[in-house]
Design a protein around this motif. Sequence first.
Motif, mmCIF file in Angstrom:
data_model
loop_
_atom_site.group_PDB
_atom_site.id
_atom_site.type_symbol
_atom_site.label_atom_id
_atom_site.label_comp_id
_atom_site.label_asym_id
_atom_site.label_seq_id
_atom_site.Cartn_x
_atom_site.Cartn_y
_atom_site.Cartn_z
ATOM 1 N N PHE A 1 -9.832 8.684 1.303
ATOM 2 C CA PHE A 1 -8.447 8.755 1.767
ATOM 3 C C PHE A 1 -7.525 7.854 0.954
ATOM 4 C CE2 PHE A 1 -5.137 7.949 5.214
ATOM 5 C CZ PHE A 1 -4.542 9.190 5.049
ATOM 6 N N GLN A 2 -8.014 6.683 0.529
ATOM 7 C CA GLN A 2 -7.174 5.776 -0.254
ATOM 8 C C GLN A 2 -7.341 5.961 -1.761
ATOM 9 O OE1 GLN A 2 -8.967 4.514 2.514
ATOM 10 N NE2 GLN A 2 -7.098 4.686 3.711
ATOM 11 N N TRP B 1 -6.926 -1.956 9.714
ATOM 12 C CA TRP B 1 -6.422 -0.793 8.994
ATOM 13 C C TRP B 1 -6.155 -1.136 7.531
ATOM 14 C CZ3 TRP B 1 -2.815 3.215 11.642
ATOM 15 C CH2 TRP B 1 -3.482 3.777 12.742
ATOM 16 N N ARG B 2 -6.417 -0.146 6.669
ATOM 17 C CA ARG B 2 -6.192 -0.326 5.234
ATOM 18 C C ARG B 2 -4.751 -0.008 4.840
ATOM 19 N NH1 ARG B 2 -11.404 3.121 3.009
ATOM 20 N NH2 ARG B 2 -13.013 2.080 4.241
ATOM 21 N N GLU B 3 -4.070 0.778 5.655
ATOM 22 C CA GLU B 3 -2.687 1.182 5.387
ATOM 23 C C GLU B 3 -1.939 1.246 6.710
ATOM 24 O OE1 GLU B 3 -2.296 4.461 2.289
ATOM 25 O OE2 GLU B 3 -4.294 4.891 3.106
ATOM 26 N N GLY B 4 -0.606 1.338 6.611
ATOM 27 C CA GLY B 4 0.202 1.494 7.800
ATOM 28 C C GLY B 4 0.128 2.894 8.358
ATOM 29 N N VAL B 5 0.663 3.071 9.564
ATOM 30 C CA VAL B 5 0.516 4.331 10.281
ATOM 31 C C VAL B 5 1.153 5.510 9.539
ATOM 32 C CG1 VAL B 5 2.613 4.032 11.659
ATOM 33 C CG2 VAL B 5 0.704 5.348 12.592
ATOM 34 N N GLN B 6 2.183 5.255 8.724
ATOM 35 C CA GLN B 6 2.838 6.343 8.006
ATOM 36 C C GLN B 6 1.891 7.035 7.027
ATOM 37 O OE1 GLN B 6 5.931 7.523 8.768
ATOM 38 N NE2 GLN B 6 5.712 6.041 10.434
ATOM 39 N N MET C 1 0.820 -1.203 0.000
ATOM 40 C CA MET C 1 0.000 0.000 0.000
ATOM 41 C C MET C 1 0.857 1.256 0.000
ATOM 42 S SD MET C 1 -3.127 -0.845 -0.267
ATOM 43 C CE MET C 1 -3.975 0.654 0.220
ATOM 44 N N SER C 2 2.011 1.214 0.671
ATOM 45 C CA SER C 2 2.914 2.357 0.679
ATOM 46 C C SER C 2 3.489 2.602 -0.713
ATOM 47 C CB SER C 2 4.036 2.116 1.686
ATOM 48 O OG SER C 2 4.951 3.191 1.692
ATOM 49 N N VAL D 1 -12.170 18.198 -1.507
ATOM 50 C CA VAL D 1 -12.134 17.891 -0.076
ATOM 51 C C VAL D 1 -12.439 16.409 0.102
ATOM 52 C CG1 VAL D 1 -13.139 18.355 2.191
ATOM 53 C CG2 VAL D 1 -12.866 20.225 0.534
ATOM 54 N N SER D 2 -11.529 15.687 0.736
ATOM 55 C CA SER D 2 -11.712 14.256 0.955
ATOM 56 C C SER D 2 -12.107 13.989 2.400
ATOM 57 C CB SER D 2 -10.420 13.503 0.621
ATOM 58 O OG SER D 2 -10.488 12.162 1.075
ATOM 59 N N VAL D 3 -13.109 13.121 2.572
ATOM 60 C CA VAL D 3 -13.528 12.640 3.889
ATOM 61 C C VAL D 3 -13.286 11.138 3.898
ATOM 62 C CG1 VAL D 3 -15.423 12.400 5.535
ATOM 63 C CG2 VAL D 3 -15.281 14.445 4.074
ATOM 64 N N GLY D 4 -12.370 10.675 4.734
ATOM 65 C CA GLY D 4 -12.044 9.254 4.717
ATOM 66 C C GLY D 4 -11.560 8.760 6.060
ATOM 67 N N ASN D 5 -11.092 7.516 6.059
ATOM 68 C CA ASN D 5 -10.530 6.933 7.274
ATOM 69 C C ASN D 5 -9.442 5.953 6.889
ATOM 70 O OD1 ASN D 5 -12.122 4.913 6.207
ATOM 71 N ND2 ASN D 5 -13.429 4.689 8.005
#
Length: 359
Positions: A150-151, A182-187, A30-31, A49-53
């Motif tokens: 977000f992704q 989680w869909r991605e890592g914390v970075q 994902m990175s 404007v993006s609204v995501g998580n």
Amino acid sequence: MSDWLPESGILKNAGDRAMHAASRIYARAMSLRQHYLLRRAWTAPVPVVSVGNISMGGTGKTPVCAFLLKHLLAWGQRPVLLSRGYKARPPHYPHPVHPLDDPGCCGDEPLMLAQIPGRLRVVVDPSRKRAAGWALRHLRPSVFVLDDGFQHLRLHRDLDLVLLTARDLQEDWDRVFPGGRWREGVQALKRADLFLVNTRDKSVDEMKSLADGRLRDFRKPVIFFRIKVNSLQRLGDKISTYNIQSRQYLLISAVAGPEKIFSSAWDFLGYPPVKHLIFPDHHPLERRAVQEIFQSARKMGVQDVLCTAKDAVKLRPQAGLNFWILQTGLLFSENGEETLLEVVRHACSGIEKQVRPDP
């Protein structure tokens, strides 16, 4: 040997190690995807404007989108919301949502947002970039809002709002699929411009402490909010009430995190439902589901049925039942609302952008 070293323990540890390795591989993939797509993202000629998580599941994105869209309309903007349209089956893409669409065609959440009064349009397409190009040619938007964006990195955004919950900040922190939610890592959170933390049933002080420990190093604004029921509106008309005269009621929901709906209805009315009928998230609520609702209401001896606005778009008034929609709003802590609106207004201020041609 199994008497002193249970095989289940060995398998569990081996399984944990394998899951952790798979999560690291997925996070790395994902990175790499992020770096590749961000360099090639298309820049629209209007603010985005993006609204995501970062996690799978509900965090309050749709209520936040509704909140922003209503304010954008009040400011005289012409917003277009771009949605993937989860489980949507339109005849073609992009699909402009009509307020009277069948929810099976466009999806329940896009249809709910399309019914907000005003010069708002909703376009469903898995490719938000393609939808944006179509909207620019046909709808003359002044701003795009990306639902769950977000992704979705093929479209450059001017403001990235990322929603988090207590679970994200505690047990799920940096636990990437398939070993976590989680869909991605914390970075990936470095891409965020502002964090919106849904406090839900936690105290604001407790959530502030959690957020400070997890989010301080990102040096981005953090706003705390929760979703609150404001009133009940009867399905099929404009009758609103703040109570149902202490009558017993059946609660139904087809959303992620049904326990949130249960606690919200209980908090608002002051007493729980006689039964909470839970359907899978985005369930169509067609004839068989309606029959199940009727049977449950008859068995419990009630005529009042409460549901969410997201579920209401899939229902029709029924003789013998009063369907009441839980009308919700966002309740911010301290000056969170003013801060959020100021940030959004600045992003939509019409600053000239370097627009790359759509390939």
